[in-house]
Structure formats: structure tokens, C-alpha cells
Design a protein around this motif. Structure first.
Motif, PDB file in Angstrom:
ATOM      1  N   ARG A  22      -5.595  -4.789   6.492  1.00 58.97           N
ATOM      2  CA  ARG A  22      -5.112  -3.416   6.427  1.00 58.97           C
ATOM      3  C   ARG A  22      -4.237  -3.058   7.636  1.00 58.97           C
ATOM      4  O   ARG A  22      -3.381  -2.176   7.557  1.00 58.97           O
ATOM      5  N   GLU A  56      -3.817   0.303  -2.693  1.00 59.14           N
ATOM      6  CA  GLU A  56      -3.157  -0.939  -2.297  1.00 59.14           C
ATOM      7  C   GLU A  56      -3.259  -1.974  -3.403  1.00 59.14           C
ATOM      8  O   GLU A  56      -4.087  -1.858  -4.320  1.00 59.14           O
ATOM      9  N   LEU A  79      -0.625  -3.299   6.684  1.00 55.01           N
ATOM     10  CA  LEU A  79      -0.141  -2.260   5.770  1.00 55.01           C
ATOM     11  C   LEU A  79       0.053  -0.937   6.499  1.00 55.01           C
ATOM     12  O   LEU A  79       1.073  -0.259   6.338  1.00 55.01           O
ATOM     13  N   VAL A  85      -4.527   4.832   3.837  1.00 54.22           N
ATOM     14  CA  VAL A  85      -4.146   4.082   2.641  1.00 54.22           C
ATOM     15  C   VAL A  85      -4.721   4.785   1.401  1.00 54.22           C
ATOM     16  O   VAL A  85      -5.929   4.972   1.292  1.00 54.22           O
ATOM     17  N   ALA A 135       0.855  -1.192   0.000  1.00 52.93           N
ATOM     18  CA  ALA A 135       0.000   0.000   0.000  1.00 52.93           C
ATOM     19  C   ALA A 135       0.881   1.229   0.000  1.00 52.93           C
ATOM     20  O   ALA A 135       2.039   1.178   0.416  1.00 52.93           O
TER      21      ALA A 135
END
Lengths: 394, 394
Positions: free
Chosen positions: A376, A102, A379, A99, A91
Motif C-alpha cells: 500500500r 484497489e 499506491l 485508499v 488504487a
């Protein structure tokens, strides 16, 4: 524009505050950090001049002259990379670690570090170009299993066979032309929960990562605790019984041998072949093999044998947590990485064991919850990891 | 002279540095704390004026005008109190937590908190008068088992029956006329090791307290880690096996039920009565009962059954430590509270289990050692406990 690090401790505190709390007025920044008006003006001017901070529009009026909000500069862009045994996810984030884009792709880490890191670099660079970003501010990388922080490389021959001599950190730094930091995936997940998940409001918490490998991330006083030799949270090979299944590490009866994906699949194959589950036997016959996703699908479809496998695993994880929770007394325990659909089966069993046998003072008010960030978290946590280094005192 | 707390963060850092590192010159203090010459002069003058700091004689010459050493004022005097199930120990220290005088007396905590704390106050006050001290700066108290920091009282009905509603902290504060702080004995022992023992040079360590009750103290980043609800380190009732001996807590198979003094004595009595140890049977016949000191004496005299009891206990402690060490990755593990003479028997077994099954990254360079401070660790740690509060920002 070449971004550089904060020049002093005040600047470092300012950019970290803007990263974690978002746009703020001058008054709010001064109050939060206890900085005098003159110091604040000087340091913000320098940060604005260097592009690390920019004006974000007018602040809500408090009467009198309207002041403007400040935020991290539009040129602050981090990348996060999470390597799993069977896929790589990347990402690009803004300075507040939102973010922006990604991408993910199946890989097999056994094809070796050059191929996998090369592909991850390509994915990051593609996002960078699509987003019109000239230069990344930093890249954080989460790897499965223990990592040597000094070498910037994997220290996990079982999770990443053949990766131990490959300088992952330096490869990303060179290819992407920005600072790079590597850490193990459990630490990166815990950092993500700290930044954007339930860990935002809890200073001391424990993140338990399930999946192919099992590990913990510890946040203490709001920051990641790594231990004396950076191996804190390494619970995969805790012995649960002398005559348990053989583990990839060569010992028997390790937590991961029972409760990691490979252990669950082995037990599911045994159940299918012994005629203890028509559901699992059917899936095995159809696909020729079983994955943990198949076992999870069987469990959510109501197969008692598959459900028992997850419940047994959860009880074992719970037994380990009893010790860790009594010892560490976290404010909360976050469970992540469970296969789709079975999180709540696991959670119920883990809670039942933890609440029954942990020290009552430690667990009286301690929630055990599933991560609500999912993938997530890793990331965001990987981006946070490198931002900690970039936003340290210059 | 009435001593008061530091007035600001600079003063607090100065007095803590003088407490931990002893007399220092102005130049050394300025360098260590990064204070400007003018700030240093102002704050030291204020501390000297209030008696918290005094001149200690000339510093070693660096050429030029000789500067003088500064140290904590002679009026800074702490008291430390450690309550054990069968005795109370007290000490009075100077500002650097050197023990100036100590006293101990047998007590039975089951006689209740009024009698025991009353006697401890008398012992402290006697030392105070003998040392010619007008007023104590603070008193720290270590109690066996979990403590409620908020209430300043015991939260351990099994270790201190009948003490739960008694305000130990407030009783000491009122009777001695100074600030008082209570904590559990494992935390106080860990603080003592941090101040005056092997923990001086290790920022992250784990102190394991054996004896009547079993507990851990955790030092992280140089300070005591208490956890979200102040129960970190509470390992006494970790379950080791479903069908183990019944514990004082009502469960069975707890670590303490196997390895605490009462568990060891119960196993020794069983061995004596079953004819498995002539040595233990002889001591039982002579004394009518056995204490853990008798079992230790039998072990050091070479009795195989008594040695086996301690080895079995040590292996169980080692098994718990495998998990804690992998999880917490301390720089060192300190073992304290072992009965006289059997420390090395315990240490050998604990090391063997810990080094064999812990994560290699965590234990590759991690020493497991016996405390070399003995009982003094608790007294110094109790004094340190209250000094942390008194020497915080005013």
C-alpha cells in the motif's frame, strides 16, 4: 464539476495541510499556517466555491459558538499506479490519500508499455466507475528503475526493456483525462511511508527497496530529494567486488546482481544443483524452476542454505548502508520489498552490519525497521506524488 | 553601536541577500524578495537605523530619479577561525564575507583546547584592533572531525584528543563578546565554496576534504545538510577492506587509514625502508622522518613510488565516491585539502573511477573539480556559518 488547482500559495498550503492532517477547524487552519482571519476567510471561500474544500460537520466545542470542520472536497480523487515486473497494482484515493478501492493483476512488463499501461488504465477506470467518480484529480505512477522526469518515461532499459521511448506519463494523462506524474518505485514508496507510515514523524529518512530491482528513496526535510539529475538513490549498480556475479547492466559484482531477486534465485539454483540443499532441490524438482518466493519459503521452513543466501544478501546490503548512513545521517532507515516471511532474517543481519561499522554519531539512535505499510505504501505514495503537483501553486 | 539581529523574516531575507549578492538598489531588493514598496521602505529604514544596512552610493541610472545602492553596514564584521591539527588560521571579514585581514600560526592541537583557542582569540583580537573594529558581529569556528552542535564542542577524540569536554563555542563567545558557532571543517569548507567558490552556482554539491582527516560537506538546495544528528558527511571510517591498515579509531581498513595523511606517510616510510624509492629514502635520511609534504614533493619530482601512493589513495576515495554520487546525485563534486602539487594526480584517478562505475544518470554531466579557493574557503565558510545564525529571524 471541474476541479482546478489552488490559485495562490495560501490556497496551496491549505489544501496540503488538509491532505496531510485531515479535517481541521478554521481556527486550527489559521494557527497552523499563520494566516490572518480575513485572508483565511477569503481563501477558504474560494476553495469551497470551487469544490476543493467542503464542510465536514461541527468541530469539537471550545465553548462559544461551535465552528465547523473543513476537509478536502468529495470531488478530490487521486489514482495511484505501481508497475512491478510481474504485476500492476492500482488504487483510487480520496483527497487525504485514504485508499477507497484497489485492484491488482499479473502482467509481464516485457509484453511492452502499450499493453501494460493500457491494462492499468482499464483497472483505474473500472475503480473510478465503481466508486461513482466523474473525474479523477490526478494519477501518479511508480515504475521500476530510473525514470526520466522530463520525458515522463522509463530510463531503465534493464528493468523495463522496450519502454524507453514510450511516454508513460502522457499516455495516462490522455487516457484518464487528468494530470499524471511518473517517478521510480523507490521514490513512490518513500513518499507513501512519509504520508502514511513511519516516515510521518521523521523528516530525514532513507527507504531501501529490495526485490527485483534494488533502489533507495530519500526524504530530506520532509520532502523527496531527487538530486541534480533526478537519479538520487540509484544504488542498484554499486560495485561490491570485481569478480562478483554478472549483472543485467553488463558489469559484474553490482549490489543488485548479488541481492536482487534474480541474483538470489541464481544462487539458490546453484545450491540446489550442487546438492547443498535438499529443500531447494525438492522445490526445483517439483516446479521445474525456482522463484524468490520459493527461496523465501525454504528459508522460513528452516532450510539452512536458503537462510544463508538471505543472510549473505543482507550483509552486502548492510555494507552499502554503512556508507550511506554515515554520509547521509538519516533519522531512520526503512526496509521494504522483502519477500514474505524473510524480512526479519534480513533485518537482523542488516542491523548487525550497520550498527557495527557505521559512524557512531550517525547510528547511535537510528532505528532500522521494516516497512509496515507493505504494497500500500506504493499506491499511497503514487497518489501523493501527483497530489504534490496538483496542490502546488496554480 | 550595538548590532542586533534582524527583527523579522523580511529583514533577515534582506540582510542575507545583501550578504550574498552585494550592494543592491531598492528596486532590485524589492524584486528579488517579492516585497511591496511600503514593506521594503519600512524594513530598510529600521535596518539603516540600527546600522545593519547603509547607503553605498548612487545606483546605475534607469532613467528618472537616481536611486541609491544599499549594502550591509560597515559595522557588520565577522571573524572566521579554522583549527587544523598543526595550525590555526583566522580572518576578519566584512558583511559580504570578503576577507579584510587574515593571520595564521603553527600550533599543535595536542597542547589542548585552552592554549589553542586562547591563541586563536588573540589572533582574531589583534586583527580586530588593527582594523579599527569596536565589536565583532559573530565568530564561526571550524574544527577537524565531528562536532557536537549542542555542546558547541569537539566530538572527535582521535582528531582532537582531550578537547571533548572543552566548550569551544562558549570560550570564543565569552572572550570575543559576540555570538559564536562551531562546526566541523568539512562543513565550513563546503559553506565557503557555496559562498565564494564554484558552489555559488550549484545548489546540490558534495565537498570532499582530504588531509589529516577525511570528511564530506553536503550542500542541498543551497544550504548545508547536517543530517538527523549533525553527523552527515562523516566518511572517515568507512570500511574498505577487512585486512587494511589499523586506523586511529581502532578498526582496520577505514578510508582514512588508507588515504589520510598519516596513512600516506606510513606507506611512504614503508616504501623508503623497503628500498622501493630512492627519492623517499633520501628525504627520510635527510630529515629523519617524512611528512605528507615530503611525499607530495617526491611525487611532483617524478618519483614513481610516491606517485603510486597518491594514485592508490585516489582510487580508494573514488570507490567511496561511486556510492555517494550514485546515492546523492550531486550537481558537482569539489575536492579540497590535497597536498600542494598533487591535486591533479588525485583528480585524474578519482575521475577515472567515478565516471567508470557510477550510475550513468548521476554522472553524465557531473564535474569533479579541485577547490580553487584553497584555505580561504574555510575562513569564508566559518564567517558564513555564524552569519547564518546572526542573520536568522530575531
Amino acid at each position: 464539476m471541474v476541479l482546478v488547482r489552488p490559485e495562490n500559495a495560501q490556497q496551496a498550503r491549505l489544501v496540503r495541510l488538509l491532505r496531510d492532517d485531515g479535517p481541521r477547524s478554521r481556527v486550527e487552519l489559521g494557527d497552523a499556517l499563520g494566516l490572518s482571519r480575513s485572508t483565511l476567510t477569503v481563501e477558504l471561500e474560494r476553495l469551497v466555491a470551487r469544490g476543493l474544500v467542503e464542510t465536514a460537520g461541527p468541530a469539537a466545542s471550545r465553548g462559544g459558538r461551535r465552528s465547523s470542520l473543513l476537509r478536502l472536497g468529495g470531488g478530490v480523487r487521486f489514482a495511484g499506479v505501481v508497475v512491478a515486473p510481474d504485476r500492476v497494482t492500482v488504487a483510487v484515493t480520496d483527497g487525504e490519500l485514504n485508499v477507497l478501492a484497489e485492484a491488482r493483476e499479473p502482467v509481464d512488463v516485457r509484453t511492452g508499455p502499450e499493453a501494460v499501461t493500457g491494462r492499468a488504465v482499464e483497472l483505474v477506470d473500472k475503480l473510478r466507475v465503481e466508486l461513482g467518480i466523474a473525474e479523477l484529480t490526478g494519477v501518479g505512477i511508480g515504475l521500476p528503475g530510473p525514470v526520466s522526469a522530463e520525458a515522463g518515461a522509463s530510463a531503465a532499459p534493464t528493468a523495463l526493456p522496450g519502454w524507453q521511448r514510450f511516454p508513460v506519463r502522457d499516455a495516462f494523462a490522455t487516457e484518464l483525462g487528468c494530470p499524471a506524474v511518473v517517478d521510480n518505485d523507490a521514490n513512490v514508496l518513500a513518499l507513501g511511508e512519509r504520508h502514511a507510515g513511519i516516515g510521518r514523524t521523521v523528516d530525514d529518512f532513507l527507504y531501501v527497496k529490495l526485490g527485483t530491482a534494488i533502489a533507495c528513496g530519500l526524504v530530506l526535510g520532509g520532502t523527496l530529494y531527487r538530486g541534480a539529475t533526478s537519479s538520487a538513490g540509484d544504488i542498484a549498480h554499486l560495485p561490491l567486488g570485481e569478480d562478483g556475479p554478472t549483472c543485467v547492466c553488463g558489469e559484474s559484482g553490482c549490489l543488485e546482481a548479488y541481492c536482487g531477486d534474480a541474483g538470489l534465485v541464481a544462487a539458490a539454483l546453484a545450491a540446489a544443483r550442487a546438492g547443498r540443499s535438499a529443500e531447494l532441490a525438492g522445490r526445483l524438482a517439483a516446479a521445474g524452476t525456482l522463484t524468490v518466493r520459493d527461496v523465501a519459503a525454504a528459508a522460513t521452513a528452516g532450510d539452512p542454505a536458503a537462510q544463508t543466501l538471505f543472510r549473505d544478501a543482507a550483509r552486502r546490503i548492510g555494507r552499502v548502508l554503512v556508507g550511506l548512513v554515515s554520509f547521509f545521517n538519516p533519522g531512520i532507515v526503512v526496509i521494504g520489498g522483502a519477500a514474505d516471511g524473510i524480512g526479519h532474517i534480513l533485518l537482523a543481519e542488516i542491523r548487525s552490519v550497520v550498527y557495527r561499522r557505521s559512524a557512531p554519531l550517525a547510528t547511535g539512535t537510528m532505528p532500522v525497521v521494516l516497512s509496515d505499510l507493505g504494497g500500500r505504501a506504493g499506491l499511497v505514495g503514487a497518489a501523493r506524488l501527483v497530489s504534490e503537483q496538483v496542490f502546488a501553486t496554480g
